[in-house]
Design a protein around this motif. Structure first.
Motif, PDB file in Angstrom:
ATOM      1  N   HIS A  61      13.696  73.290  79.012  1.00 29.83           N
ATOM      2  CA  HIS A  61      14.550  74.373  79.502  1.00 29.83           C
ATOM      3  C   HIS A  61      14.689  74.301  81.015  1.00 29.83           C
ATOM      4  O   HIS A  61      15.789  74.501  81.550  1.00 29.83           O
ATOM      5  N   LEU A  62      13.601  74.032  81.705  1.00 25.38           N
ATOM      6  CA  LEU A  62      13.631  73.928  83.156  1.00 25.38           C
ATOM      7  C   LEU A  62      14.508  72.764  83.601  1.00 25.38           C
ATOM      8  O   LEU A  62      15.284  72.891  84.560  1.00 25.38           O
ATOM      9  N   ARG A  63      14.419  71.648  82.905  1.00 25.01           N
ATOM     10  CA  ARG A  63      15.251  70.485  83.231  1.00 25.01           C
ATOM     11  C   ARG A  63      16.733  70.793  83.031  1.00 25.01           C
ATOM     12  O   ARG A  63      17.571  70.444  83.863  1.00 25.01           O
ATOM     13  N   LEU A  64      17.046  71.455  81.920  1.00 23.64           N
ATOM     14  CA  LEU A  64      18.441  71.823  81.679  1.00 23.64           C
ATOM     15  C   LEU A  64      18.959  72.791  82.736  1.00 23.64           C
ATOM     16  O   LEU A  64      20.102  72.679  83.189  1.00 23.64           O
ATOM     17  N   TYR A  65      18.136  73.739  83.137  1.00 22.92           N
ATOM     18  CA  TYR A  65      18.557  74.718  84.130  1.00 22.92           C
ATOM     19  C   TYR A  65      18.758  74.077  85.505  1.00 22.92           C
ATOM     20  O   TYR A  65      19.717  74.402  86.206  1.00 22.92           O
ATOM     21  N   VAL A  66      17.870  73.176  85.886  1.00 20.50           N
ATOM     22  CA  VAL A  66      17.983  72.524  87.190  1.00 20.50           C
ATOM     23  C   VAL A  66      19.222  71.634  87.238  1.00 20.50           C
ATOM     24  O   VAL A  66      19.928  71.586  88.244  1.00 20.50           O
ATOM     25  N   LYS A  67      19.529  70.948  86.145  1.00 22.73           N
ATOM     26  CA  LYS A  67      20.713  70.090  86.101  1.00 22.73           C
ATOM     27  C   LYS A  67      21.997  70.871  85.816  1.00 22.73           C
ATOM     28  O   LYS A  67      23.061  70.271  85.708  1.00 22.73           O
ATOM     29  N   ARG A  68      21.879  72.171  85.628  1.00 21.33           N
ATOM     30  CA  ARG A  68      23.015  73.048  85.320  1.00 21.33           C
ATOM     31  C   ARG A  68      23.713  72.649  84.017  1.00 21.33           C
ATOM     32  O   ARG A  68      24.930  72.688  83.913  1.00 21.33           O
ATOM     33  N   GLU A  69      22.913  72.273  83.031  1.00 29.28           N
ATOM     34  CA  GLU A  69      23.436  71.925  81.714  1.00 29.28           C
ATOM     35  C   GLU A  69      23.003  72.939  80.662  1.00 29.28           C
ATOM     36  O   GLU A  69      23.063  72.665  79.471  1.00 29.28           O
ATOM     37  N   HIS A  70      22.564  74.104  81.086  1.00 27.82           N
ATOM     38  CA  HIS A  70      22.007  75.075  80.152  1.00 27.82           C
ATOM     39  C   HIS A  70      23.062  75.912  79.448  1.00 27.82           C
ATOM     40  O   HIS A  70      22.800  76.472  78.391  1.00 27.82           O
ATOM     41  N   LEU A  71      24.265  75.999  79.998  1.00 25.91           N
ATOM     42  CA  LEU A  71      25.324  76.787  79.380  1.00 25.91           C
ATOM     43  C   LEU A  71      26.271  75.882  78.598  1.00 25.91           C
ATOM     44  O   LEU A  71      26.486  74.728  78.960  1.00 25.91           O
ATOM     45  N   ILE A  72      26.856  76.429  77.543  1.00 24.66           N
ATOM     46  CA  ILE A  72      27.809  75.672  76.742  1.00 24.66           C
ATOM     47  C   ILE A  72      29.188  75.834  77.372  1.00 24.66           C
ATOM     48  O   ILE A  72      29.644  76.954  77.629  1.00 24.66           O
ATOM     49  N   ASP A  73      29.849  74.710  77.611  1.00 26.82           N
ATOM     50  CA  ASP A  73      31.186  74.721  78.193  1.00 26.82           C
ATOM     51  C   ASP A  73      32.213  74.890  77.073  1.00 26.82           C
ATOM     52  O   ASP A  73      32.138  74.231  76.037  1.00 26.82           O
ATOM     53  N   VAL A  74      33.168  75.757  77.288  1.00 24.19           N
ATOM     54  CA  VAL A  74      34.173  76.057  76.263  1.00 24.19           C
ATOM     55  C   VAL A  74      35.028  74.834  75.956  1.00 24.19           C
ATOM     56  O   VAL A  74      35.381  74.586  74.810  1.00 24.19           O
ATOM     57  N   THR A  75      35.327  74.042  76.980  1.00 18.79           N
ATOM     58  CA  THR A  75      36.215  72.899  76.772  1.00 18.79           C
ATOM     59  C   THR A  75      35.532  71.739  76.071  1.00 18.79           C
ATOM     60  O   THR A  75      36.200  70.896  75.497  1.00 18.79           O
ATOM     61  N   GLU A  76      34.204  71.689  76.109  1.00 15.98           N
ATOM     62  CA  GLU A  76      33.478  70.575  75.498  1.00 15.98           C
ATOM     63  C   GLU A  76      32.615  71.012  74.322  1.00 15.98           C
ATOM     64  O   GLU A  76      31.725  70.272  73.905  1.00 15.98           O
ATOM     65  N   VAL A  77      32.864  72.181  73.790  1.00 13.55           N
ATOM     66  CA  VAL A  77      31.978  72.708  72.763  1.00 13.55           C
ATOM     67  C   VAL A  77      32.034  71.881  71.474  1.00 13.55           C
ATOM     68  O   VAL A  77      31.009  71.670  70.827  1.00 13.55           O
ATOM     69  N   PHE A  78      33.196  71.363  71.119  1.00 11.87           N
ATOM     70  CA  PHE A  78      33.283  70.573  69.895  1.00 11.87           C
ATOM     71  C   PHE A  78      32.686  69.186  70.061  1.00 11.87           C
ATOM     72  O   PHE A  78      32.216  68.591  69.094  1.00 11.87           O
ATOM     73  N   ARG A  79      32.682  68.678  71.282  1.00 11.06           N
ATOM     74  CA  ARG A  79      32.095  67.361  71.532  1.00 11.06           C
ATOM     75  C   ARG A  79      30.578  67.393  71.412  1.00 11.06           C
ATOM     76  O   ARG A  79      29.964  66.435  70.940  1.00 11.06           O
ATOM     77  N   VAL A  80      29.962  68.495  71.809  1.00  8.84           N
ATOM     78  CA  VAL A  80      28.503  68.592  71.807  1.00  8.84           C
ATOM     79  C   VAL A  80      27.981  69.478  70.675  1.00  8.84           C
ATOM     80  O   VAL A  80      26.807  69.831  70.668  1.00  8.84           O
ATOM     81  N   LEU A  81      28.834  69.794  69.723  1.00  9.92           N
ATOM     82  CA  LEU A  81      28.460  70.746  68.676  1.00  9.92           C
ATOM     83  C   LEU A  81      27.279  70.263  67.840  1.00  9.92           C
ATOM     84  O   LEU A  81      26.307  71.003  67.638  1.00  9.92           O
ATOM     85  N   ASN A  82      27.314  69.020  67.363  1.00 12.65           N
ATOM     86  CA  ASN A  82      26.225  68.512  66.525  1.00 12.65           C
ATOM     87  C   ASN A  82      24.914  68.396  67.296  1.00 12.65           C
ATOM     88  O   ASN A  82      23.848  68.730  66.766  1.00 12.65           O
ATOM     89  N   ALA A  83      24.988  67.945  68.545  1.00  8.38           N
ATOM     90  CA  ALA A  83      23.771  67.820  69.352  1.00  8.38           C
ATOM     91  C   ALA A  83      23.171  69.192  69.648  1.00  8.38           C
ATOM     92  O   ALA A  83      21.946  69.377  69.554  1.00  8.38           O
ATOM     93  N   GLU A  84      24.005  70.153  69.985  1.00  8.05           N
ATOM     94  CA  GLU A  84      23.516  71.509  70.269  1.00  8.05           C
ATOM     95  C   GLU A  84      22.925  72.155  69.018  1.00  8.05           C
ATOM     96  O   GLU A  84      21.914  72.860  69.084  1.00  8.05           O
ATOM     97  N   LYS A  85      23.553  71.908  67.893  1.00  4.26           N
ATOM     98  CA  LYS A  85      23.047  72.484  66.648  1.00  4.26           C
ATOM     99  C   LYS A  85      21.687  71.879  66.282  1.00  4.26           C
ATOM    100  O   LYS A  85      20.762  72.604  65.901  1.00  4.26           O
ATOM    101  N   LYS A  86      21.534  70.566  66.424  1.00  2.00           N
ATOM    102  CA  LYS A  86      20.250  69.916  66.138  1.00  2.00           C
ATOM    103  C   LYS A  86      19.165  70.387  67.107  1.00  2.00           C
ATOM    104  O   LYS A  86      18.026  70.618  66.708  1.00  2.00           O
ATOM    105  N   TYR A  87      19.539  70.530  68.368  1.00  2.00           N
ATOM    106  CA  TYR A  87      18.593  70.996  69.382  1.00  2.00           C
ATOM    107  C   TYR A  87      18.106  72.406  69.058  1.00  2.00           C
ATOM    108  O   TYR A  87      16.921  72.696  69.138  1.00  2.00           O
ATOM    109  N   ARG A  88      19.014  73.271  68.666  1.00  2.00           N
ATOM    110  CA  ARG A  88      18.628  74.648  68.356  1.00  2.00           C
ATOM    111  C   ARG A  88      17.877  74.751  67.031  1.00  2.00           C
ATOM    112  O   ARG A  88      17.016  75.618  66.878  1.00  2.00           O
ATOM    113  N   ILE A  89      18.145  73.887  66.082  1.00  3.78           N
ATOM    114  CA  ILE A  89      17.373  73.872  64.841  1.00  3.78           C
ATOM    115  C   ILE A  89      15.949  73.387  65.122  1.00  3.78           C
ATOM    116  O   ILE A  89      14.986  73.917  64.555  1.00  3.78           O
TER     117      ILE A  89
END
Length: 163
Positions: A84-112
């Motif tokens: 979480h700290l790494r994601l926050y420092v790199k500013r990758e912690h929020l989901i971007d609306v324009t790229e949500v479908f591109r990262v959907l499977n990765a985000e879903k696996k990460y949250r599972i």
């Protein structure tokens, strides 16, 4: 013994329930987005609303486990806290609306995976809560019993046969 029981019951158990519910809600929103039941803007705004409070709660729980000496729980929660700290420092912690479908499977696996970790932490918390409750009850019963009071009052050398 009472402070440990209070720590597990008042701090760890509600925090774990909140983290588990937040992550479950995020997985549910991602599943709705995948099935096209919700539009990307609503999905991203609903998930992003919970990201920062989840990171703060996870970091606080990890720090509390470190400062109170609960090493197993600290070691169980420190990898996701560092991630979480790494994601926050790199500013990758929020989901971007324009790229949500591109990262959907990765985000879903990460949250599972986070859901599985939070469920494991919850099971360990329930086990520790139950064990502290049983041991505190056992300690109270043993300290009230008159035969145990006289046994505890005798010196250890006398019990071992070393006069």
């Amino acid at each position: 013994m009472g402070w440990n029981l209070l720590f597990w019951l008042v701090i760890c158990f509600p925090a774990n329930i909140a983290l588990l519910a937040s992550t479950f809600y995020q997985v549910l929103i991602l599943s709705d987005l995948e099935s096209d039941y919700i539009n990307p803007f609503d999905a991203a705004s609903r998930i992003n609303y919970f990201v920062l409070p989840e990171y703060v709660g996870q970091g606080a729980l990890c720090a509390l486990c470190l400062f109170t000496g609960h090493w197993f729980m600290f070691l169980l929660t420190v990898p996701v806290t560092c991630y979480h700290l790494r994601l926050y420092v790199k500013r990758e912690h929020l989901i971007d609306v324009t790229e949500v479908f591109r990262v959907l499977n990765a985000e879903k696996k990460y949250r599972i995976a986070k859901l599985a970790l939070y469920l494991t932490v919850l099971i360990v918390t329930i086990f520790r809560l139950k064990s502290h409750y049983v041991f505190s009850l056992l300690f109270q019963l043993l300290s009230i019993s008159p035969s145990w009071v006289s046994l505890c009052a005798t010196p250890r050398t006398h019990l071992c046969g070393l006069h």
